[in-house]
Scaffold this active site. Structure first.
Site: not given
Length: 176
Positions: A139, A161
């Protein structure tokens, strides 16, 4: 030319340069110079929605981070100190992104993973070249950034991260 047209022209040119110079890669997808290799999962961008559709399914904070490339405050995310077995997926489209076996404690205030599920993550170098943004390949949702060569004792020496807000955890009993 008025100032508005000048700004639009500048932004258009900047976007064109970024698109031409960006490199998007993952374990089973590599886009460079417009040439794509084999994709094992759903095609990148296969889930496309307008902002109003995203706002209808995401919380305001999820929308800010996934769709506007925001960052949650360090140490505040649900999955920072979370250690259950299962799969972390994209909160926007439910695509599986990370196995819990790749999560490690980097002490950075965000969930850290040393690799994504093959084909699930795309990478794009930021315009200044200092960081590599990671997104959901399905997406396009912003996940965070990946850092290399920090010396962590992981198989890849990478630290993904990731914003907790970008993730949805599925326990092992009901995961892939």
């Amino acid at each position: 030319m008025n100032i508005v047209n000048s700004k639009i022209l500048f932004l258009s040119f900047t976007l064109l340069l970024l698109l031409q110079s960006s490199i998007v890669e993952s374990d089973s997808i590599c886009l460079s110079s417009g040439v794509a290799s084999t994709v094992a999962m759903a095609a990148p961008g296969s889930v496309q929605k307008g902002d109003e559709e995203w706002r209808a399914i995401l919380s305001p904070e999820q929308f800010r981070i996934l769709r506007q490339k925001g960052t949650e405050y360090p140490g505040t995310g649900e999955y920072v100190n979370f250690d259950k077995e299962g799969v972390y997926g994209c909160v926007g489209c439910n695509a599986p992104l990370y196995k819990s076996t790749t999560k490690f404690n980097a002490g950075c205030g965000w969930p850290a993973f040393f690799e994504g599920i093959p084909g699930a993550i795309t990478r794009t170098t930021d315009p200044d070249g200092r960081r590599i943004e990671i997104n959901c390949a399905t997406c396009g949702g912003h996940l965070g950034h990946v850092f290399k060569g920090e010396g962590f004792a992981t198989p890849t020496d990478e630290r993904h991260c990731v914003n907790s807000v970008s993730l949805k955890f599925t326990p092992a009993a009901s995961s892939l």
